[in-house]
Design a protein around this motif. Structure first.
Motif, PDB file in Angstrom:
ATOM      1  N   ILE A 261       0.830  -1.205   0.000  1.00 54.31           N
ATOM      2  CA  ILE A 261       0.000   0.000   0.000  1.00 54.31           C
ATOM      3  C   ILE A 261       0.869   1.263   0.000  1.00 54.31           C
ATOM      4  O   ILE A 261       1.724   1.446   0.866  1.00 54.31           O
ATOM      5  N   SER A 262       0.608   2.138  -0.967  1.00 55.38           N
ATOM      6  CA  SER A 262       1.265   3.445  -1.031  1.00 55.38           C
ATOM      7  C   SER A 262       0.204   4.525  -1.196  1.00 55.38           C
ATOM      8  O   SER A 262      -0.824   4.317  -1.842  1.00 55.38           O
TER       9      SER A 262
ATOM     10  N   VAL B 223       2.942   9.489   2.230  1.00 57.64           N
ATOM     11  CA  VAL B 223       2.707   9.157   3.638  1.00 57.64           C
ATOM     12  C   VAL B 223       2.743   7.651   3.888  1.00 57.64           C
ATOM     13  O   VAL B 223       2.998   7.220   5.016  1.00 57.64           O
ATOM     14  N   LEU B 224       2.476   6.849   2.866  1.00 54.50           N
ATOM     15  CA  LEU B 224       2.604   5.397   2.973  1.00 54.50           C
ATOM     16  C   LEU B 224       3.400   4.904   1.777  1.00 54.50           C
ATOM     17  O   LEU B 224       3.119   5.273   0.631  1.00 54.50           O
ATOM     18  N   ASP B 225       4.383   4.060   2.042  1.00 57.15           N
ATOM     19  CA  ASP B 225       5.322   3.651   1.003  1.00 57.15           C
ATOM     20  C   ASP B 225       5.484   2.130   1.020  1.00 57.15           C
ATOM     21  O   ASP B 225       6.280   1.580   1.778  1.00 57.15           O
ATOM     22  N   ASN B 226       4.660   1.457   0.214  1.00 57.33           N
ATOM     23  CA  ASN B 226       4.768   0.004   0.038  1.00 57.33           C
ATOM     24  C   ASN B 226       4.594  -0.745   1.366  1.00 57.33           C
ATOM     25  O   ASN B 226       5.406  -1.597   1.735  1.00 57.33           O
TER      26      ASN B 226
ATOM     27  N   LEU C  29       6.637   0.575   7.301  1.00 60.93           N
ATOM     28  CA  LEU C  29       6.500  -0.216   8.523  1.00 60.93           C
ATOM     29  C   LEU C  29       7.914  -0.610   8.962  1.00 60.93           C
ATOM     30  O   LEU C  29       8.566  -1.437   8.331  1.00 60.93           O
ATOM     31  N   GLN C  30       8.379   0.005  10.049  1.00 57.50           N
ATOM     32  CA  GLN C  30       9.775  -0.128  10.468  1.00 57.50           C
ATOM     33  C   GLN C  30      10.007  -1.254  11.479  1.00 57.50           C
ATOM     34  O   GLN C  30      11.131  -1.750  11.602  1.00 57.50           O
ATOM     35  N   TRP C  31       8.950  -1.604  12.246  1.00 58.28           N
ATOM     36  CA  TRP C  31       9.113  -2.620  13.300  1.00 58.28           C
ATOM     37  C   TRP C  31       7.748  -3.170  13.641  1.00 58.28           C
ATOM     38  O   TRP C  31       6.728  -2.464  13.560  1.00 58.28           O
ATOM     39  N   GLN C  32       7.693  -4.433  14.010  1.00 56.79           N
ATOM     40  CA  GLN C  32       6.467  -4.998  14.554  1.00 56.79           C
ATOM     41  C   GLN C  32       6.823  -6.077  15.556  1.00 56.79           C
ATOM     42  O   GLN C  32       7.867  -6.729  15.458  1.00 56.79           O
TER      43      GLN C  32
ATOM     44  N   ASP D 106      -2.992   4.800  -3.598  1.00 52.85           N
ATOM     45  CA  ASP D 106      -2.497   5.073  -4.950  1.00 52.85           C
ATOM     46  C   ASP D 106      -2.058   3.781  -5.626  1.00 52.85           C
ATOM     47  O   ASP D 106      -2.187   3.635  -6.849  1.00 52.85           O
ATOM     48  N   SER D 107      -1.524   2.878  -4.844  1.00 55.10           N
ATOM     49  CA  SER D 107      -1.141   1.563  -5.361  1.00 55.10           C
ATOM     50  C   SER D 107      -1.206   0.553  -4.231  1.00 55.10           C
ATOM     51  O   SER D 107      -1.233   0.914  -3.049  1.00 55.10           O
ATOM     52  N   GLY D 108      -1.230  -0.715  -4.582  1.00 52.44           N
ATOM     53  CA  GLY D 108      -1.346  -1.770  -3.592  1.00 52.44           C
ATOM     54  C   GLY D 108      -2.746  -2.353  -3.560  1.00 52.44           C
ATOM     55  O   GLY D 108      -3.664  -1.873  -4.223  1.00 52.44           O
ATOM     56  N   GLU D 109      -2.908  -3.388  -2.747  1.00 55.57           N
ATOM     57  CA  GLU D 109      -4.165  -4.130  -2.715  1.00 55.57           C
ATOM     58  C   GLU D 109      -4.628  -4.341  -1.279  1.00 55.57           C
ATOM     59  O   GLU D 109      -3.820  -4.505  -0.368  1.00 55.57           O
TER      60      GLU D 109
END
Length: 260
Positions: free
Chosen positions: A11-12, A20-23, A227-230, A58-61
């Motif tokens: 999701i981007s 604000v959201l990058d893959n 997403l840097q950490w989970q 903008d992209s992603g599912e």
């Protein structure tokens, strides 16, 4: 492993020149309490709106129980019903509490008013606001307004049980509340999850330490659109990840740049 009910893949989302959201890849499992944390402006509320079907990436599912979503929420019915509690409660000030909570039923169902009123009162009782149906939002405290928005989010149509809320999305539910009011809201979030049936899964965006610790069992950390950490909430104090350590300690020194 619990069943994945909502999945985001790649999701981007950008607003103008700001991405604000990058893959981003993200999953919400059945029965899970997922916390989405990170500095301000890193896409946390945006990701909730994409999950809710209020905004397209903008992209992603986006997959709901394995089925790819096409379009926005008004264009289709998902296999999972998703309710959202907005940061500012988003109540209609010209309507009573009862009319706010029952709004969708008054607008979209053929139920008699007496039946809707009964359903509304049941939901208000669940959030600790019995007897407030005739009041207007302007006379309520901030915490009470938040609880009204909870009642509205869990309202379902008995003529269409498939419309019952299965996943709740909370956008900063304790923002602007004092510590005692925050505890009331945190307890309510946990209580709604414990009720058998509809509200067993949720995702919550929050900056508040007590809310992170009391209402989540898994955390994802967003920064600079990624997403840097989970990990589990139990890991948050022991990880060596520099972003998590700085964010949770409030330290001005570290990889997270502080706006001047």
């Amino acid at each position: 492993m619990s069943k994945v009910i909502i999945e985001l893949k790649g999701i981007s989302k950008s607003f103008g020149n700001k991405k604000v959201l990058d893959n981003v890849d993200l999953q919400i499992c059945r029965g899970e309490a997922l916390g989405i944390i990170g500095p301000s402006g890193t896409g946390k509320s945006t990701i909730l709106r994409i999950i809710a079907g209020l905004m397209e990436p903008d992209s992603g599912e986006v997959y709901i129980e394995g089925v790819k979503r096409e379009g926005l929420i008004e264009d289709r019915i998902d296999g999972v019903s998703i309710g959202m509690v907005f940061q500012q409660a988003a109540l209609f000030d010209s309507l009573t509490v009862e009319e706010n909570v029952g709004f969708l039923l008054y607008q979209n169902s053929k139920l008699p008013r007496s039946c809707i009123r009964k359903l509304v009162n049941e939901k208000l009782d669940m959030v600790g606001l019995s007897g407030t149906g005739d009041l207007y939002p302007s006379v309520l405290s901030g915490g009470m307004r938040k609880r009204v928005s909870f009642a509205r989010a869990i309202m379902s149509n008995p003529d269409n049980p498939k419309q019952g809320t299965e996943v709740l999305l909370y956008d900063e539910p304790t923002a602007g509340l004092d510590p005692i009011a925050s505890t009331v809201i945190e307890d309510l979030i946990c209580h709604l999850q414990s009720i058998q049936g509809a509200w067993g899964s949720y995702a919550i965006v929050t900056h508040q330490d007590s809310t992170i610790r009391r209402t989540t069992d898994r955390i994802v950390f967003l920064h600079q659109g990624k997403l840097q950490w989970q990990g589990r909430i139990s890991e948050i104090d022991n990880t060596d990840h520099p972003l998590i350590r700085q964010f949770m300690s409030g330290n001005l020194s570290g990889p997270i740049q502080v706006a001047g």
